[in-house]
Write an enzyme that holds these catalytic residues in place. Structure first.
Site, PDB file in Angstrom:
ATOM      1  N   GLY A   8      34.128   9.535  46.614  1.00 54.87           N
ATOM      2  CA  GLY A   8      33.356   8.410  46.141  1.00 54.87           C
ATOM      3  C   GLY A   8      32.941   7.527  47.291  1.00 54.87           C
ATOM      4  N   ASN A   9      32.285   6.437  46.977  1.00 51.83           N
ATOM      5  CA  ASN A   9      31.831   5.533  48.024  1.00 51.83           C
ATOM      6  C   ASN A   9      32.981   4.819  48.712  1.00 51.83           C
ATOM      7  OD1 ASN A   9      28.793   5.551  47.918  1.00 51.83           O
ATOM      8  ND2 ASN A   9      29.233   5.131  45.767  1.00 51.83           N
ATOM      9  N   THR A  10      34.081   4.603  47.994  1.00 52.39           N
ATOM     10  CA  THR A  10      35.207   3.852  48.554  1.00 52.39           C
ATOM     11  C   THR A  10      36.381   4.746  48.912  1.00 52.39           C
ATOM     12  OG1 THR A  10      34.570   1.920  47.243  1.00 52.39           O
ATOM     13  CG2 THR A  10      36.797   1.940  48.150  1.00 52.39           C
ATOM     14  N   ASP A 109      29.425  12.914  40.658  1.00 48.58           N
ATOM     15  CA  ASP A 109      30.600  12.421  39.954  1.00 48.58           C
ATOM     16  C   ASP A 109      30.357  12.298  38.457  1.00 48.58           C
ATOM     17  OD1 ASP A 109      28.730  10.415  40.574  1.00 48.58           O
ATOM     18  OD2 ASP A 109      30.247   8.831  40.582  1.00 48.58           O
ATOM     19  N   ARG A 110      29.141  11.911  38.084  1.00 45.06           N
ATOM     20  CA  ARG A 110      28.837  11.736  36.666  1.00 45.06           C
ATOM     21  C   ARG A 110      28.805  13.083  35.935  1.00 45.06           C
ATOM     22  NH1 ARG A 110      23.502   8.241  36.548  1.00 45.06           N
ATOM     23  NH2 ARG A 110      24.084   7.891  34.354  1.00 45.06           N
ATOM     24  N   ASP A 129      33.562   5.284  33.852  1.00 43.48           N
ATOM     25  CA  ASP A 129      34.219   5.539  35.136  1.00 43.48           C
ATOM     26  C   ASP A 129      34.131   4.278  35.981  1.00 43.48           C
ATOM     27  OD1 ASP A 129      35.309   6.461  37.457  1.00 43.48           O
ATOM     28  OD2 ASP A 129      33.936   8.135  37.729  1.00 43.48           O
ATOM     29  N   THR A 132      33.553   2.004  42.645  1.00 42.31           N
ATOM     30  CA  THR A 132      32.673   1.091  43.372  1.00 42.31           C
ATOM     31  C   THR A 132      31.561   0.614  42.457  1.00 42.31           C
ATOM     32  OG1 THR A 132      33.166   2.300  45.406  1.00 42.31           O
ATOM     33  CG2 THR A 132      31.266   0.816  45.429  1.00 42.31           C
TER      34      THR A 132
END
Length: 258
Positions: A8-10, A109-110, A129, A132
């Site tokens: 993910g972004n984080t 991710d989706r 979900d 971020t």
């Protein structure tokens, strides 16, 4: 053994599946410029802690919303595992309908969440979900992805308050005892927490009204553990939605059903 990577972004998650069970999971901060060699040094130490070696990992699947990292993750798999990875959005057959106007723009991710949720929960679904960003997506009864909504994540709201307002401090994210705060910190915590709950409740209510059908709501993501029991619109908190979806996609694309 399968190495599944969800980035993910984080945060990024690395997990190992032995054909029967998930035997290890690790998380790290997402660093887009981390090289394949750096990943390998880090990962080799972790797999050794559970009695494995990198050479025992002979399959890899990657879901990433950080395009600049995919090159290095691909090289990690090629150099140190000796296999070509399956990468969501590149060389993976999703095996589900994606009923949106621009399927190529839907985050990996989706899609993975839609598959992971559909495996366990029958009928039409709403998958929330919390990361971020907060994604609230619709999965049809046949497993098809039908779109959804994307909102700022709750951590972004906390940071935005602190960064944009000179007198507002950075506050810890927690469920406040009362809705009406009696000082600045408790007022901020209430606004962020209960405001986020209101966002989720409002979007779920509107989606159900728009679709005119009863839908099961599944929450996943790290932040969902904090708020899922603060509202009755969420039916299931399931932290394994994403990892389950990755395993299912690997099985569908490898022809392997251990």
């Amino acid at each position: 053994m399968l190495l599944a990577i969800e980035q993910g972004n984080t945060n990024s998650m690395f997990a190992v599946h032995d054909g029967t069970n998930w035997i290890a999971q690790w998380r790290s901060a997402t660093e887009p410029n981390r090289t394949a060699d750096e990943y390998a040094v880090w990962l080799a130490q972790l797999v050794a802690m559970v009695g494995l070696e990198l050479g025992e990992l002979d399959a890899c699947i990657v879901s990433s919303v950080v395009p600049q990292s995919v090159f290095n993750l691909r090289n990690l798999s090629r150099r140190y595992l000796g296999v070509e990875p399956l990468i969501i959005g590149e060389n993976v057959d999703l095996a589900i309908p994606v009923r949106v106007s621009k399927p190529s723009e839907v985050g990996a991710d989706r899609i993975v969440n839609a598959i992971g949720a559909h495996i366990c929960y029958p009928g039409p679904l709403i998958v929330v979900d919390s990361g971020t960003a907060t994604t609230i997506d619709v999965v049809a009864a046949d497993g098809g992805f039908e779109g959804g909504a994307i909102a700022p994540g709750i951590h972004l709201s906390v940071e935005a308050l602190h960064s944009a307002a000179a007198k507002l401090p950075r506050v810890a994210l927690k469920k406040p005892d009362r809705v009406v705060g009696n000082d600045t910190v408790s007022a901020m915590q209430s606004g962020v927490f209960w405001g986020y709950i209101a966002l989720v409740e409002g979007m779920i209510t509107r989606i159900k009204a728009e679709r005119q059908e009863d839908m099961t709501v599944v929450a996943t993501g790290g932040i969902a553990a904090l708020f899922h029991d603060a509202t009755d619109v969420i039916h299931h908190f399931d932290p394994d939605v994403t990892i389950r979806g990755l395993l299912e996609l690997y099985r569908r694309n490898s022809g392997s059903r251990p």
